[in-house]
Design a protein around this motif. Structure first.
Motif, PDB file in Angstrom:
ATOM      1  N   GLU A  27       0.829  -1.196   0.000  1.00 22.96           N
ATOM      2  CA  GLU A  27       0.000   0.000   0.000  1.00 22.96           C
ATOM      3  C   GLU A  27       0.869   1.255   0.000  1.00 22.96           C
ATOM      4  N   GLY A  28       0.506   2.215  -0.838  1.00 24.57           N
ATOM      5  CA  GLY A  28       1.207   3.494  -0.859  1.00 24.57           C
ATOM      6  C   GLY A  28       2.517   3.503  -1.615  1.00 24.57           C
ATOM      7  N   LYS A  29       2.842   2.423  -2.337  1.00 25.26           N
ATOM      8  CA  LYS A  29       4.094   2.348  -3.081  1.00 25.26           C
ATOM      9  C   LYS A  29       3.847   2.313  -4.586  1.00 25.26           C
ATOM     10  N   LEU A  30       4.831   2.777  -5.341  1.00 29.98           N
ATOM     11  CA  LEU A  30       4.781   2.690  -6.790  1.00 29.98           C
ATOM     12  C   LEU A  30       5.580   1.464  -7.207  1.00 29.98           C
ATOM     13  N   VAL A  31       4.879   0.495  -7.773  1.00 31.30           N
ATOM     14  CA  VAL A  31       5.502  -0.762  -8.188  1.00 31.30           C
ATOM     15  C   VAL A  31       5.503  -0.813  -9.711  1.00 31.30           C
ATOM     16  N   ALA A  32       6.681  -0.971 -10.291  1.00 37.25           N
ATOM     17  CA  ALA A  32       6.815  -1.055 -11.743  1.00 37.25           C
ATOM     18  C   ALA A  32       6.877  -2.511 -12.169  1.00 37.25           C
ATOM     19  N   LEU A  33       6.052  -2.872 -13.162  1.00 39.66           N
ATOM     20  CA  LEU A  33       6.132  -4.178 -13.807  1.00 39.66           C
ATOM     21  C   LEU A  33       6.878  -3.974 -15.115  1.00 39.66           C
TER      22      LEU A  33
END
Length: 325
Positions: A27-33
């Motif tokens: 939650e609250g994080k930017l996750v790059a795929l």
């Protein structure tokens, strides 16, 4: 938190696009795929808002199985930004941005105020741009509208499918910077699909590298380039980036950007520049004995680092240097 548990996607022709992945998106994080074309990154993202249905496994959002959620309501609660922008040409900028709030029944005063707030956030003067139509804006301006339209109804989750890839390099870099700035302010859970490793390293808190429907490595940008999991990840990152990673860590690499002091005044805290080295930070902890250092960039607070943050990072860097010798 978004959690994938043994998720598979098999199409009618037998193509197995996703091969039993497990993934936690904090939650609250930017996750790059990220990964090569056809690796399954866009499919993975689209399963979160049920644009693509999964074949088996479960996806939960804050513990709730999305298979039990109404897909229309689910999508209205999740922001979505695509590469082609997708603004409605017959609607003004104000109407485009306020579309989801209006569908959710917001009162006029509330959504008009929200439109003004968001336009100011990305440097689009409401008095100039709110009554214009998309085709009257540049590509970069249209994509800014696309981003803030996804934020308009205050969704906790935002999905971004290669949103900047069609822009020129200058506009792209500006929007990457603005996205980081916005995320430092609002701390949304963002799933960001990209094929550009430099973009992922710049904007992401966590990167998931995919290949052939599987996840090869999940880690922070710094961990990814300092300790690639295998030869595929290493080659995908590129040797020149791995060589750059051998330089000393900076405070900005390890700071907690969610730790913002509410009524901040620089005089009340020990501060350190974002581009200071770990050695410089360690020296300040020894000489000044603070519990935390406030990290500054351009006169603004961008995060903080604790004594334990520095100790862990220094120890990690020492181990990495020892292994490379």
């Amino acid at each position: 938190m978004i959690e994938f548990k043994n998720v598979r996607k098999v199409y009618e022709d037998g193509t197995e696009a996703i091969k039993g992945i497990d993934l936690k998106i904090p939650e609250g994080k930017l996750v790059a795929l990220i990964g090569p074309s056809g690796c399954g990154k866009t499919t993975t993202m689209k399963m979160i808002n049920k644009l693509i249905g999964l074949t088996s496994g479960t996806i939960t959002i804050n513990g709730r199985d999305i298979s039990e959620e109404d897909e229309v309501e689910l999508r209205r609660s999740i922001g979505y930004v695509i590469q082609r922008i997708g603004l409605l040409p017959h609607m003004t900028i104000e109407e485009n941005i306020s579309l989801t709030p209006r569908l959710k029944g917001w009162k006029k005063e509330k959504y008009e105020s929200r439109v003004e707030e968001l336009m100011n956030l990305v440097g689009l003067e409401p008095g100039i741009y709110r009554k214009k139509y998309p085709l009257e804006l540049s590509g970069g301006q249209q994509q800014r509208v696309g981003v803030i339209r996804a934020l308009a109804a205050e969704p906790p989750i935002i999905l971004m499918d290669e949103p900047f890839s069609a822009l020129d390099p200058i506009s792209r870099e500006q929007l990457q910077d603005e996205l980081k700035h916005i995320q430092n302010s609002i701390h949304k859970t963002i799933v960001f699909v990209t094929h550009d490793i430099d973009e992922a390293l710049k904007i992401a808190d966590v990167i998931a590298v995919m290949r052939d429907g599987k996840i090869e490595q999940i880690s922070t940008p710094r961990e990814l380039i300092s300790s690639p999991a295998n030869e595929f990840v290493r080659s995908f990152i590129g040797e020149h980036r791995l060589n750059v990673s051998k330089k000393e860590f900076l405070v900005a690499d390890i700071m907690d950007d969610a730790s913002i002091f509410p009524e901040f005044e620089a005089a009340e805290y020990e501060t350190i520049p974002h581009d200071a080295t770990l050695s410089e930070a360690a020296g300040m902890f020894v000489s000044k004995q603070p519990d935390k250092l406030v990290v500054m960039k351009g006169g603004s607070q961008v995060g903080s680092v604790s004594r334990s943050d520095i100790l862990k990072a220094v120890a990690s860097e020492s181990r990495r240097e020892a292994q490379s010798q």
